[in-house]
Write a protein that holds these residues in place. Structure first.
Motif, PDB file in Angstrom:
ATOM      1  N   VAL A   1       0.874  -1.170   0.000  1.00  0.00           N
ATOM      2  CA  VAL A   1       0.000   0.000   0.000  1.00  0.00           C
ATOM      3  C   VAL A   1       0.905   1.213   0.000  1.00  0.00           C
ATOM      4  O   VAL A   1       1.735   1.351   0.896  1.00  0.00           O
ATOM      5  N   ASN A   2       0.739   2.044  -1.025  1.00  0.00           N
ATOM      6  CA  ASN A   2       1.579   3.242  -1.164  1.00  0.00           C
ATOM      7  C   ASN A   2       3.064   2.891  -1.005  1.00  0.00           C
ATOM      8  O   ASN A   2       3.816   3.591  -0.335  1.00  0.00           O
ATOM      9  N   GLY A   3       3.466   1.749  -1.584  1.00  0.00           N
ATOM     10  CA  GLY A   3       4.862   1.332  -1.598  1.00  0.00           C
ATOM     11  C   GLY A   3       5.327   0.571  -0.363  1.00  0.00           C
ATOM     12  O   GLY A   3       6.448   0.095  -0.323  1.00  0.00           O
ATOM     13  N   ARG A   4       4.484   0.424   0.644  1.00  0.00           N
ATOM     14  CA  ARG A   4       4.882  -0.237   1.891  1.00  0.00           C
ATOM     15  C   ARG A   4       4.348  -1.667   1.925  1.00  0.00           C
ATOM     16  O   ARG A   4       3.147  -1.896   1.817  1.00  0.00           O
ATOM     17  N   GLY A   5       5.252  -2.650   2.070  1.00  0.00           N
ATOM     18  CA  GLY A   5       4.875  -4.059   2.084  1.00  0.00           C
ATOM     19  C   GLY A   5       4.083  -4.438   3.325  1.00  0.00           C
ATOM     20  O   GLY A   5       4.396  -4.006   4.431  1.00  0.00           O
ATOM     21  N   GLN A   6       3.039  -5.246   3.120  1.00  0.00           N
ATOM     22  CA  GLN A   6       2.206  -5.734   4.212  1.00  0.00           C
ATOM     23  C   GLN A   6       1.757  -7.148   3.900  1.00  0.00           C
ATOM     24  O   GLN A   6       1.915  -7.636   2.788  1.00  0.00           O
ATOM     25  N   ARG A   7       1.179  -7.803   4.909  1.00  0.00           N
ATOM     26  CA  ARG A   7       0.606  -9.130   4.685  1.00  0.00           C
ATOM     27  C   ARG A   7      -0.707  -9.233   5.426  1.00  0.00           C
ATOM     28  O   ARG A   7      -0.891  -8.631   6.475  1.00  0.00           O
ATOM     29  N   LEU A   8      -1.627  -9.977   4.825  1.00  0.00           N
ATOM     30  CA  LEU A   8      -2.937 -10.240   5.403  1.00  0.00           C
ATOM     31  C   LEU A   8      -3.010 -11.737   5.669  1.00  0.00           C
ATOM     32  O   LEU A   8      -2.918 -12.530   4.733  1.00  0.00           O
ATOM     33  N   HIS A   9      -3.126 -12.126   6.929  1.00  0.00           N
ATOM     34  CA  HIS A   9      -3.270 -13.536   7.309  1.00  0.00           C
ATOM     35  C   HIS A   9      -4.702 -13.688   7.807  1.00  0.00           C
ATOM     36  O   HIS A   9      -5.075 -13.081   8.802  1.00  0.00           O
ATOM     37  N   GLU A  10      -5.491 -14.463   7.087  1.00  0.00           N
ATOM     38  CA  GLU A  10      -6.927 -14.563   7.393  1.00  0.00           C
ATOM     39  C   GLU A  10      -7.389 -16.007   7.308  1.00  0.00           C
ATOM     40  O   GLU A  10      -6.893 -16.784   6.502  1.00  0.00           O
ATOM     41  N   VAL A  11      -8.354 -16.339   8.143  1.00  0.00           N
ATOM     42  CA  VAL A  11      -9.127 -17.573   8.002  1.00  0.00           C
ATOM     43  C   VAL A  11     -10.509 -17.116   7.563  1.00  0.00           C
ATOM     44  O   VAL A  11     -11.260 -16.528   8.344  1.00  0.00           O
ATOM     45  N   SER A  12     -10.809 -17.330   6.285  1.00  0.00           N
ATOM     46  CA  SER A  12     -12.069 -16.878   5.705  1.00  0.00           C
ATOM     47  C   SER A  12     -13.143 -17.942   5.863  1.00  0.00           C
ATOM     48  O   SER A  12     -12.865 -19.134   5.733  1.00  0.00           O
ATOM     49  N   ARG A  13     -14.362 -17.481   6.095  1.00  0.00           N
ATOM     50  CA  ARG A  13     -15.520 -18.386   6.202  1.00  0.00           C
ATOM     51  C   ARG A  13     -16.384 -18.219   4.964  1.00  0.00           C
ATOM     52  O   ARG A  13     -16.651 -17.102   4.529  1.00  0.00           O
ATOM     53  N   PHE A  14     -16.796 -19.348   4.408  1.00  0.00           N
ATOM     54  CA  PHE A  14     -17.612 -19.380   3.197  1.00  0.00           C
ATOM     55  C   PHE A  14     -18.865 -20.205   3.438  1.00  0.00           C
ATOM     56  O   PHE A  14     -18.831 -21.203   4.164  1.00  0.00           O
ATOM     57  N   LEU A  15     -19.954 -19.800   2.812  1.00  0.00           N
ATOM     58  CA  LEU A  15     -21.204 -20.562   2.831  1.00  0.00           C
ATOM     59  C   LEU A  15     -21.583 -20.895   1.399  1.00  0.00           C
ATOM     60  O   LEU A  15     -21.396 -20.082   0.497  1.00  0.00           O
ATOM     61  N   ARG A  16     -22.141 -22.099   1.212  1.00  0.00           N
ATOM     62  CA  ARG A  16     -22.639 -22.506  -0.100  1.00  0.00           C
ATOM     63  C   ARG A  16     -24.156 -22.495  -0.034  1.00  0.00           C
ATOM     64  O   ARG A  16     -24.751 -23.173   0.805  1.00  0.00           O
ATOM     65  N   GLU A  17     -24.768 -21.707  -0.927  1.00  0.00           N
ATOM     66  CA  GLU A  17     -26.212 -21.524  -0.915  1.00  0.00           C
ATOM     67  C   GLU A  17     -26.777 -21.595  -2.322  1.00  0.00           C
ATOM     68  O   GLU A  17     -26.060 -21.353  -3.289  1.00  0.00           O
ATOM     69  N   PRO A  18     -28.078 -21.880  -2.418  1.00  0.00           N
ATOM     70  CA  PRO A  18     -28.715 -21.886  -3.741  1.00  0.00           C
ATOM     71  C   PRO A  18     -28.702 -20.484  -4.358  1.00  0.00           C
ATOM     72  O   PRO A  18     -28.836 -19.485  -3.656  1.00  0.00           O
ATOM     73  N   SER A  19     -28.520 -20.451  -5.650  1.00  0.00           N
ATOM     74  CA  SER A  19     -28.590 -19.202  -6.410  1.00  0.00           C
ATOM     75  C   SER A  19     -29.249 -19.560  -7.746  1.00  0.00           C
ATOM     76  O   SER A  19     -29.429 -20.735  -8.044  1.00  0.00           O
ATOM     77  N   PRO A  20     -29.589 -18.567  -8.557  1.00  0.00           N
ATOM     78  CA  PRO A  20     -30.186 -18.887  -9.873  1.00  0.00           C
ATOM     79  C   PRO A  20     -29.295 -19.802 -10.728  1.00  0.00           C
ATOM     80  O   PRO A  20     -29.790 -20.562 -11.539  1.00  0.00           O
TER      81      PRO A  20
END
Length: 139
Positions: free
Chosen positions: A106-125
Motif C-alpha cells: 500500500v503506497n509502496g509499503r509491504g504488508q501481509r494479510l493472514h486470514e481464516v475466511s468463512r464461506f457458505l454454499r447456498e442456492p442461487s439462480p
C-alpha cells in the motif's frame, strides 16, 4: 532469463488466468470449492474487478461502500493458501474455511494479510454457489 510467450500466470498462482480464475470472474463457471472462490476473489482484488467481489460476498455481510478504493495505491504481490478446512466433524456441508496469507503493498509499503475466511454454499439462480462471509485474523 528468457522471455516466454505463454500466457501470464494467474494472480492467485495458477498457470494462467484463462485456465484458472478467469472463467469464474467472467461468469462462465462457478467455483466448486471454497478455496477456488477464495483464489478467484484474490485474483479479482489483484485485477481491480469490483463487480465480482460484490457478487461473491454474502449479502448478509457485503459492504455497502466500494470494496476497492481508487485513491489507494494497492499492489497485490502473492498468495499462499495455508489450508482449506471443511468442518466434517459437524454436519455442516455448506460451510467451509480457508486460511491464507496474501502479500501486498500500500503506497509502496509491504504488508501481509493472514486470514481464516468463512464461506457458505447456498442456492442461487445458477445453482449451488459459494459466498465469502467473513474472516478472522489469527495473528
Amino acid at each position: 532469463m528468457s522471455k516466454s510467450k505463454s500466457p501470464a500466470a494467474c494472480p492467485c498462482g495458477g498457470p494462467s488466468l484463462a485456465a484458472c480464475c478467469g472463467p469464474y470472474i467472467d461468469g462462465a463457471a462457478l467455483p466448486q470449492t471454497a478455496e477456488a472462490l477464495m483464489r478467484s476473489r484474490y485474483s479479482a482484488y489483484s485485477l481491480g474487478i469490483e463487480p465480482y467481489l460484490q457478487a461473491t460476498w454474502h449479502p448478509s455481510t457485503r459492504p455497502q461502500e466500494a470494496i476497492i478504493r481508487s485513491d489507494e495505491k494497492l499492489q497485490w504481490l502473492g498468495l499462499e493458501v495455508k489450508s482449506a478446512l471443511r468442518l466434517r466433524q459437524r454436519k455442516v456441508e455448506n460451510e467451509d474455511f480457508v486460511e491464507f496469507v496474501a502479500r501486498f503493498r500500500v503506497n509502496g509499503r509491504g504488508q501481509r494479510l493472514h486470514e481464516v475466511s468463512r464461506f457458505l454454499r447456498e442456492p442461487s439462480p445458477e445453482g449451488l454457489r459459494w459466498f465469502y462471509v467473513d474472516g478472522t485474523f489469527p495473528e
